[in-house]
Design an enzyme around this catalytic site. Sequence first.
Site, PDB file in Angstrom:
ATOM      1  N   ASP A  12       0.867  -1.164   0.000  1.00 20.85           N
ATOM      2  CA  ASP A  12       0.000   0.000   0.000  1.00 20.85           C
ATOM      3  C   ASP A  12       0.910   1.221   0.000  1.00 20.85           C
ATOM      4  OD1 ASP A  12      -2.881   0.569  -0.066  1.00 20.85           O
ATOM      5  OD2 ASP A  12      -2.349   1.911   1.565  1.00 20.85           O
ATOM      6  N   PHE A  32       3.716   6.375 -13.412  1.00 20.70           N
ATOM      7  CA  PHE A  32       2.264   6.375 -13.283  1.00 20.70           C
ATOM      8  C   PHE A  32       1.848   7.324 -12.150  1.00 20.70           C
ATOM      9  CE2 PHE A  32       1.539   3.889  -9.343  1.00 20.70           C
ATOM     10  CZ  PHE A  32       2.830   3.428  -9.123  1.00 20.70           C
ATOM     11  N   GLY A  33       0.544   7.413 -11.938  1.00 22.04           N
ATOM     12  CA  GLY A  33       0.001   8.159 -10.806  1.00 22.04           C
ATOM     13  C   GLY A  33       0.595   9.555 -10.666  1.00 22.04           C
ATOM     14  N   LYS A  41      14.192   5.476 -11.265  1.00 18.73           N
ATOM     15  CA  LYS A  41      13.158   5.763 -10.259  1.00 18.73           C
ATOM     16  C   LYS A  41      13.235   4.757  -9.112  1.00 18.73           C
ATOM     17  CE  LYS A  41       8.304   5.670  -9.111  1.00 18.73           C
ATOM     18  NZ  LYS A  41       6.933   5.293  -9.431  1.00 18.73           N
ATOM     19  N   HIS A  77      10.396   5.190  -2.827  1.00 20.27           N
ATOM     20  CA  HIS A  77       9.793   4.562  -1.657  1.00 20.27           C
ATOM     21  C   HIS A  77       9.635   3.051  -1.878  1.00 20.27           C
ATOM     22  CE1 HIS A  77       6.946   5.724  -4.662  1.00 20.27           C
ATOM     23  NE2 HIS A  77       5.892   5.218  -4.059  1.00 20.27           N
TER      24      HIS A  77
HETATM   25  P1  ITT Z   1      -3.379  -2.211  -5.446  1.00 24.42           P
HETATM   26  O1  ITT Z   1      -4.019  -1.739  -4.161  1.00 24.42           O
HETATM   27  O2  ITT Z   1      -4.190  -3.239  -6.187  1.00 24.42           O
HETATM   28  O3  ITT Z   1      -1.951  -2.665  -5.258  1.00 24.42           O
HETATM   29  P2  ITT Z   1      -3.534   0.607  -6.162  1.00 24.42           P
HETATM   30  O4  ITT Z   1      -3.129   1.403  -7.349  1.00 24.42           O
HETATM   31  O5  ITT Z   1      -4.932   0.808  -5.637  1.00 24.42           O
HETATM   32  O6  ITT Z   1      -3.277  -0.948  -6.457  1.00 24.42           O
HETATM   33  P3  ITT Z   1      -2.539   1.741  -3.726  1.00 24.42           P
HETATM   34  O7  ITT Z   1      -3.771   1.506  -2.970  1.00 24.42           O
HETATM   35  O8  ITT Z   1      -1.229   1.506  -3.048  1.00 24.42           O
HETATM   36  O9  ITT Z   1      -2.476   0.856  -5.042  1.00 24.42           O
HETATM   37  O10 ITT Z   1      -2.656   3.206  -4.327  1.00 24.42           O
HETATM   38  C1  ITT Z   1      -1.665   4.066  -4.248  1.00 24.42           C
HETATM   39  C2  ITT Z   1      -1.900   5.197  -5.223  1.00 24.42           C
HETATM   40  O11 ITT Z   1      -0.893   6.188  -4.902  1.00 24.42           O
HETATM   41  C3  ITT Z   1      -1.647   4.794  -6.671  1.00 24.42           C
HETATM   42  O12 ITT Z   1      -2.818   4.418  -7.343  1.00 24.42           O
HETATM   43  C4  ITT Z   1      -1.018   6.072  -7.249  1.00 24.42           C
HETATM   44  O13 ITT Z   1      -2.020   6.988  -7.631  1.00 24.42           O
HETATM   45  C5  ITT Z   1      -0.257   6.635  -6.050  1.00 24.42           C
HETATM   46  N1  ITT Z   1       1.117   6.109  -6.042  1.00 24.42           N
HETATM   47  C6  ITT Z   1       1.651   5.142  -5.246  1.00 24.42           C
HETATM   48  N2  ITT Z   1       2.922   4.896  -5.566  1.00 24.42           N
HETATM   49  C7  ITT Z   1       3.206   5.717  -6.591  1.00 24.42           C
HETATM   50  C8  ITT Z   1       4.339   5.929  -7.372  1.00 24.42           C
HETATM   51  O14 ITT Z   1       5.447   5.219  -7.218  1.00 24.42           O
HETATM   52  N3  ITT Z   1       4.265   6.843  -8.334  1.00 24.42           N
HETATM   53  C9  ITT Z   1       3.159   7.567  -8.528  1.00 24.42           C
HETATM   54  N4  ITT Z   1       2.033   7.425  -7.857  1.00 24.42           N
HETATM   55  C10 ITT Z   1       2.052   6.504  -6.881  1.00 24.42           C
END
Ligand code: ITT
Length: 183
Positions: A65, A139-140, A162, A167
């Site tokens: 998470d 991503f994200g 990266k 993290h």
């Molecule tokens: P799972 O729970 O199925 O693993 P998820 O995408 O819902 O997939 P998270 O609950 O951990 O995973 O969500 C974390 C969110 O935070 C993720 O969807 C991204 O938007 C952001 N995030 C986490 N790590 C990131 C990264 O390395 N780079 C960019 N955004 C990140």
Amino acid sequence: MTPILATSNIHKAREFKKIFRDAGIALKHVSLKTIEIQSERLEDIAVFSSLQAFEAVGRPVFVEDAGLFIESLDGFPGPYSSYVYRTIGLEGVLRLVGDDREARFVSVISYYDGRTSPHIFRGEVHGRIAERPRGRYGFGFDPIFIPEGSDKTFAEMSRGIKTGKSHRGLAARRFIAWLRGQG
Ligand code: ITT
């Protein structure tokens, strides 16, 4: 034994695969969406997800998470990062951030083997929120996060660069060191 990662996020899976490959370990990815509990602590969310993942997979498995914590917003979006990304998105977050742009990305891995209690590995990277989105990798929130000691956003870095700083890389390398200690 090949470690198994359960996640519905393909980008996460690719990054973990790269980190494990760099450590000489093959990783199996199971595409699985667990129900996330609501908590302010990533640890609680990860532990609960790993128990569910074990039920589904039937073998030792780990989940992660992760979240972006913006200091001036008291850690928002933190555990709600995925929801906030899907709703207000990068532009929405940029509108909320003021002059103080300090932020950190946190990753919490929970590994559960069905026998002992889950093992937790945490990785954290400090940085700042960029003025505007930059870069096309990752991503994200990658296009708006600049890790400490760099001028580039995560989205301007290759996956290898990266994960060397991220993290996720930090948490995963702690996990890998622990796995090695288990023989
Ligand atoms: P799972 O729970 O199925 O693993 P998820 O995408 O819902 O997939 P998270 O609950 O951990 O995973 O969500 C974390 C969110 O935070 C993720 O969807 C991204 O938007 C952001 N995030 C986490 N790590 C990131 C990264 O390395 N780079 C960019 N955004 C990140």
